[in-house]
Write a protein that holds these residues in place. Sequence first.
Motif, short mmCIF file in Angstrom:
data_model
loop_
_atom_site.label_atom_id
_atom_site.label_comp_id
_atom_site.label_asym_id
_atom_site.label_seq_id
_atom_site.Cartn_x
_atom_site.Cartn_y
_atom_site.Cartn_z
N SER A 208 0.82 -1.21 0.00
CA SER A 208 0.00 0.00 0.00
C SER A 208 0.85 1.25 0.00
O SER A 208 0.60 2.20 -0.75
CB SER A 208 -0.94 0.00 1.21
OG SER A 208 -1.80 -1.11 1.18
N GLY A 209 1.88 1.25 0.84
CA GLY A 209 2.76 2.41 0.89
C GLY A 209 3.52 2.63 -0.39
O GLY A 209 3.72 3.78 -0.82
N ALA A 210 3.95 1.53 -1.04
CA ALA A 210 4.69 1.66 -2.29
C ALA A 210 3.83 2.29 -3.37
O ALA A 210 4.25 3.21 -4.08
CB ALA A 210 5.21 0.30 -2.73
N ILE A 214 4.20 6.00 -5.30
CA ILE A 214 4.16 6.20 -6.75
C ILE A 214 3.01 7.14 -7.12
O ILE A 214 3.15 8.00 -8.00
CB ILE A 214 4.01 4.86 -7.47
CG1 ILE A 214 5.21 3.93 -7.16
CG2 ILE A 214 3.88 5.06 -8.97
CD1 ILE A 214 6.54 4.47 -7.61
N GLY A 215 1.87 6.98 -6.46
CA GLY A 215 0.74 7.87 -6.73
C GLY A 215 1.04 9.32 -6.38
O GLY A 215 0.62 10.24 -7.09
N VAL A 220 2.24 14.84 -8.23
CA VAL A 220 3.15 15.98 -8.36
C VAL A 220 3.45 16.25 -9.84
O VAL A 220 3.45 17.40 -10.30
CB VAL A 220 4.45 15.73 -7.58
CG1 VAL A 220 5.49 16.79 -7.90
CG2 VAL A 220 4.17 15.70 -6.08
N ALA A 221 3.71 15.17 -10.61
CA ALA A 221 3.99 15.33 -12.03
C ALA A 221 2.79 15.94 -12.75
O ALA A 221 2.95 16.81 -13.63
CB ALA A 221 4.36 13.98 -12.64
N THR A 298 6.22 12.75 -16.72
CA THR A 298 4.84 13.20 -16.77
C THR A 298 3.97 11.96 -16.64
O THR A 298 4.41 10.84 -16.92
CB THR A 298 4.52 13.93 -18.08
OG1 THR A 298 4.66 13.01 -19.17
CG2 THR A 298 5.45 15.11 -18.30
N VAL A 299 2.73 12.16 -16.26
CA VAL A 299 1.83 11.03 -16.07
C VAL A 299 1.63 10.28 -17.38
O VAL A 299 1.67 9.05 -17.43
CB VAL A 299 0.48 11.52 -15.50
CG1 VAL A 299 -0.50 10.36 -15.41
CG2 VAL A 299 0.67 12.15 -14.13
N ALA A 300 1.43 11.03 -18.48
CA ALA A 300 1.18 10.39 -19.77
C ALA A 300 2.37 9.55 -20.20
O ALA A 300 2.22 8.38 -20.61
CB ALA A 300 0.87 11.44 -20.83
N PHE A 301 3.57 10.11 -20.10
CA PHE A 301 4.74 9.36 -20.55
C PHE A 301 5.04 8.20 -19.62
O PHE A 301 5.49 7.14 -20.06
CB PHE A 301 5.96 10.28 -20.66
CG PHE A 301 7.11 9.65 -21.39
CD1 PHE A 301 6.99 9.27 -22.70
CD2 PHE A 301 8.32 9.42 -20.74
CE1 PHE A 301 8.05 8.69 -23.39
CE2 PHE A 301 9.38 8.84 -21.42
CZ PHE A 301 9.24 8.47 -22.75
N ALA A 302 4.78 8.35 -18.33
CA ALA A 302 4.97 7.24 -17.39
C ALA A 302 4.05 6.08 -17.74
O ALA A 302 4.43 4.91 -17.58
CB ALA A 302 4.72 7.71 -15.96
#
Length: 401
Positions: A208-210, A214-215, A220-221, A298-302
Motif C-alpha cells: 500500500s505504501g509503495a 508512486i501515486g 506531483v507530475a 509526466t503522467v502520460a509518458f509514465a
Amino acid sequence: MTMPDSVSGVAVSDATVSGVAGKLRDVNYDLLRVVAMCLVIGVHVINNYMPVKMTLAGSAETVRFVLFALFMVCNPLFIMVSGRFNLTFDAGRLGSTRSSGRLPGSGSDARAGGGAGQADPSSLAPYVRYYYKRFISLIVPYLLYAGGMGFVAYLVIDHRSVGGAVSGTLFDLFSGYDDSVYWFVFMLAGFVLATPFLAAMMRAIGRSGAWLLIGLAAAVAAAEQICNLAGYPLTFLQSFPWRGLLVYYLLGFVLEYYPPSTRARRGLYALAPFALTWTVATPYLFAGQQMQVGRTVTVAFAMVVAAVFLFFRYDVHITSARVRKAIIWLAGYSYTIYLVHSPLSKVLIGPRMPVPTDGWSYAGISVLMFGATLLAALLFAVIADTVVLKPVQCLLRKVRL
C-alpha cells in the motif's frame, strides 16, 4: 561480459537465475535490456547523429517525432530493471534474495527473525560489499571506456598534449552530468548510493505504501504539467525528491513485487497509445511547451513506459532455447554498448553517412546508421570486454575487504 549488478541485477549463468538452483533464468529482463539498448541507439540516430540535422516537414516530421517519443522510453526501462534488482538489498541477510521471488525480510524468514541467514544489523560489512561490487560493475567500465575513448579523442582529434588530454579526460569523467552523453551513469550512481536506504524504506512501507508513494509522484507530475501548460510553472517542484527519474527506479521494484492484475495491464495497454499521442501533441496544442520525455516524468509518458515494461516483462513468452541464449548473450554487452555507441556513432559512423535530402532518404539513412552503430558497438564490446574489462574486474573481485 558479465552485466553490471546495477543494470542487470546480478551476474548469473545462462542456465539459472541467481540464488535459485534449477530454475530457468528470467530471460524477459534480458530482453528488456536489449530493447532499451536498441532504443537508446535509435534515439541518438534519429535525433542527434545525422550528418546534417534536418527539420523534416509534414508527415515525415510527425513520424520522427512519434518515434523519438517512443524510443525515449529507453532510459526509464534501464532504470526500472536496475531498481527491480537493486532495491532487494537487505543488509540484515548474508545471502542475496534478489531473484528468489519474494522480498528480503518477508515471509517465514521475517516471522522467524531470519535465522542463520541473518547478519549483524549493526555491521557495515554488507554495505561495504554492496558498494564495492557496484563500483566494479558500474564505475569501472565507465572509467575504462569513457576515459579511454575520451583520452584518445583529445590526442587524435583535438591534437592536445598528453597532459592536456589527461586534464580534459578527468574533467569529462567527473563533471559531465549536464552536457555529457554519460549523464545516465551519474544519475544511476546516485540511485545506487541511496539504494540500501531506499530498499529498507520499500520493505517497511509494503504494498500500500509503495503504490501510495508512486501515486504521490504521479500527482506531483500532473500538477507540474498542468501548471506549465497553463503558463504558471511551479518552479519549486524542481527540488522535489520524487520528481525525476527516481520514480522509475522505484516503479521497477513495485511492478515486480506488487504487480498489477492482467485486467489492469490490458487496460494500461489500451490507454498507452492515447498517452503517447498526448505526449507528442503537447507542443502543438500548447505554444512554447516542449515534449517532456527526457529527464523528467509526466503522467502520460509514465503510462507509456509502464506499458512497454509490463508488456515485455509479462506478455512476451520466449520458448526457443536458441533465441533465449542469443538474448542473454546480447544483453550481457548492453552496458558496454551503451557506453561506447555514442562516440563511435559521432566520430566514426556519422561523418561517413550520406546527407539526407528528404524524408525517405532520412529514414533509410537512419536505418543504415542504426545497424552500423549497433554492429560497431557490439564488436567493440566483445573485444574490449574480453581483453580489458573482464581481467580488470576479475582482479578487483579478488580483493578481500
